[in-house]
Write an enzyme that holds these catalytic residues in place. Structure first.
Site, PDB file in Angstrom:
ATOM      1  N   ASP A 145     -36.136 -47.584  42.372  1.00  0.00           N
ATOM      2  CA  ASP A 145     -36.619 -45.988  42.406  1.00  0.00           C
ATOM      3  C   ASP A 145     -36.249 -46.046  42.670  1.00  0.00           C
ATOM      4  O   ASP A 145     -36.990 -44.686  43.501  1.00  0.00           O
ATOM      5  CB  ASP A 145     -38.150 -47.262  42.799  1.00  0.00           C
ATOM      6  N   ILE A 146     -35.470 -45.287  42.128  1.00  0.00           N
ATOM      7  CA  ILE A 146     -34.872 -43.877  42.024  1.00  0.00           C
ATOM      8  C   ILE A 146     -35.519 -42.141  41.283  1.00  0.00           C
ATOM      9  O   ILE A 146     -35.826 -42.267  40.629  1.00  0.00           O
ATOM     10  CB  ILE A 146     -32.966 -43.857  41.879  1.00  0.00           C
ATOM     11  N   GLU A 147     -36.105 -41.708  42.520  1.00  0.00           N
ATOM     12  CA  GLU A 147     -36.935 -40.241  41.342  1.00  0.00           C
ATOM     13  C   GLU A 147     -36.091 -39.204  41.918  1.00  0.00           C
ATOM     14  O   GLU A 147     -36.965 -38.084  42.197  1.00  0.00           O
ATOM     15  CB  GLU A 147     -37.985 -40.626  41.917  1.00  0.00           C
ATOM     16  N   ASN A 148     -34.750 -39.302  42.373  1.00  0.00           N
ATOM     17  CA  ASN A 148     -34.242 -37.416  42.803  1.00  0.00           C
ATOM     18  C   ASN A 148     -33.134 -36.977  41.818  1.00  0.00           C
ATOM     19  O   ASN A 148     -33.076 -36.104  42.084  1.00  0.00           O
ATOM     20  CB  ASN A 148     -33.666 -37.246  44.592  1.00  0.00           C
TER      21      ASN A 148
END
EC number: 3.2.1.14
Length: 462
Positions: A145-148
């Site tokens: 859940d990578i959001e950067n």
């Protein structure tokens, strides 16, 4: 060969189209229970622990559910470890999610990511380590859940994890949680370079949510020829996301339109603590299984609902967005002056038909188009062109019944209808429009002889 067949069979069972995957750990509902409680009470078949929000320097965050630590400062969550094993015994798949909307995570290179794969395997997977946050419990895989928007190293990490998985004695899974705009800016490379088992697509907080520019076809095209299963990612409540929460009827409509897609795996929820409140999670499960009926929230209506009113003996019907203040199936009455006018008219020898001949019924009723942003101000108060006489006379009552309809707008939004009523008279050749006014045709038919009655009435009352 046999092991590969077993793994493929396990994946097909986990990825059933009636599955619900739910995130747990961030207490979005405000009253988060233990992992074991949700495994026992909810229909979710996949539960994703959120989050491992710091890496390669490890940091775990499960809100109100883990307070213990090792001497190194790493979280030690024995209760979660015990619950993981209990959940797995109940047939649940437990994944550990990396990243989240906030946190200190990322890699400087692929080599650093490859090295970190060993840390994940030893501390959470089938490897060994002196400090295992979940003790001897072994998760069933990892979720990205990578959001950067920094994609460095994740494809290399996933590839190395696959190598570790191949040495294990159980099935392991890899998943990603992309935002719905395709391709995702944070896990797009990972999804294009590595074979993943699931994608929990976040169809909220973006323009591509279910009630906007829903772009399932873009993701379906991506999944063509792959074994990945796509999940319809939804917020569990209006408070667990900035936007994109939809009612059950919208979910049912969308599921009906995509359930024939071979890549459709089910629904994913952020998060389970918010979706459990009010029974929304169970309703979603019914929507997937095809049982149950559409929910009809009492304060929300769908567009294009027929609205019928009767004016001067004629009926006009229009499609409109109905104010959320109405209640489905309710009858609203209003007092008219029909009997009063007929009684006064009879005093002067006129018949009801002679009064009616001057009345031109409503010619058109049109609805205001759906607003771009729903208003949250108080509804405008319409004015009436006919007297109600304070109930002194025995007036008739006309009523309007709104049929039961189902919501396609979030229950916390308020939408109003504006009716345009055209009233005509033989005494007035030109037509005129009135906005926000509901007029009775009788009000245009006052005969001049009635004015003589007003002084008489005043004399009697005095």
């Amino acid at each position: 060969m046999i092991l590969n067949l077993i793994i493929l069979l396990a994946i097909s069972i986990v990825a059933s189209a009636s599955n619900i995957a739910a995130y747990w750990g961030q207490n979005a509902g405000g009253d988060q229970q233990t992992l074991g409680d949700y495994c026992s009470s909810s229909p979710a078949s996949i539960i994703i622990l959120s989050f491992l929000d710091g890496f390669p320097n490890l940091s775990l965050n499960f809100a109100n559910q883990c307070s213990g630590t090792f001497s190194s400062g790493l979280a030690h969550c024995s209760q979660i470890g015990s619950d993981i094993k209990s959940c797995q015994q109940q047939g649940k798949t437990i994944l550990l999610s990396l990243g989240g909307a906030t946190g200190n995570y990322g890699f400087s290179s692929d080599s650093e990511a490859v090295q970190f794969a060993g840390t994940l395997w030893n501390k959470f997977g089938g490897g060994k380590d002196s400090e295992r946050p979940f003790d001897d419990a072994i998760v069933d895989g990892f979720d990205f859940d990578i959001e950067n928007k920094d994609q460095t190293g994740y494809a290399a990490l996933a590839t190395q994890l696959r190598k570790y998985f191949s040495t294990g004695t159980k099935s392991y899974y890899l998943s990603a949680a992309p935002q719905c705009p395709y391709p995702d800016e944070s896990v797009g490379d990972l999804m294009s370079q590595v074979d993943l088992d699931f994608a929990f697509i976040q169809f909220y907080n973006n323009y591509c949510s279910l009630n906007q520019q829903f772009n399932w076809n873009s993701w379906s095209n991506y999944a063509r020829g792959k074994s990945i299963k796509l999940y319809l990612g939804l917020p569990g409540s209006s408070s667990s996301a900035g936007s994109g929460f939809v009612g059950l009827s919208t979910v049912q409509r969308v599921v009906a339109s995509i359930k024939g897609d071979s890549s459709f795996g089910g629904i994913s929820i952020w998060d389970i603590s918010s979706a459990e409140n009010g029974g929304y999670l169970n309703q979603l499960h019914q929507a997937l299984s095809g049982s149950g009926s559409p929910a009809a929230p009492s304060n929300s209506y769908q567009p294009n609902t027929p609205l019928t009113r009767t004016y001067g003996g004629s009926t006009a019907t229009a499609s409109a967005y109905i104010s959320v203040g109405f209640t489905a199936g309710a009858t609203h009455g209003s007092t008219t002056t029909n009997d009063l006018l007929a009684w006064i008219d009879s005093l002067f020898g006129s018949s009801q038909s002679s009064v009616q001949q001057y009345a031109t019924p409503v010619q058109s009723v049109t609805a205001t188009p759906q607003p771009v942003a729903a208003t949250t101000t108080s509804a405008p108060k319409p004015t009436a062109s006919a007297f109600n006489w304070f109930g002194w006379f025995d007036g008739t009552t006309t009523s309007t019944t709104l049929q039961t309809v189902y919501s396609t707008v979030p229950a916390d939004q308020t939408v109003y209808v504006t009716l345009t009523t055209t009233v005509g008279s033989q005494m007035l050749q030109s037509l005129f429009d009135k906005r926000d006014v509901i007029a009775e045709a009788k009000s245009t038919n006052l005969q001049i002889c009635w004015l003589l009655f007003i002084p008489l009435l005043a004399l009697i009352c005095s």
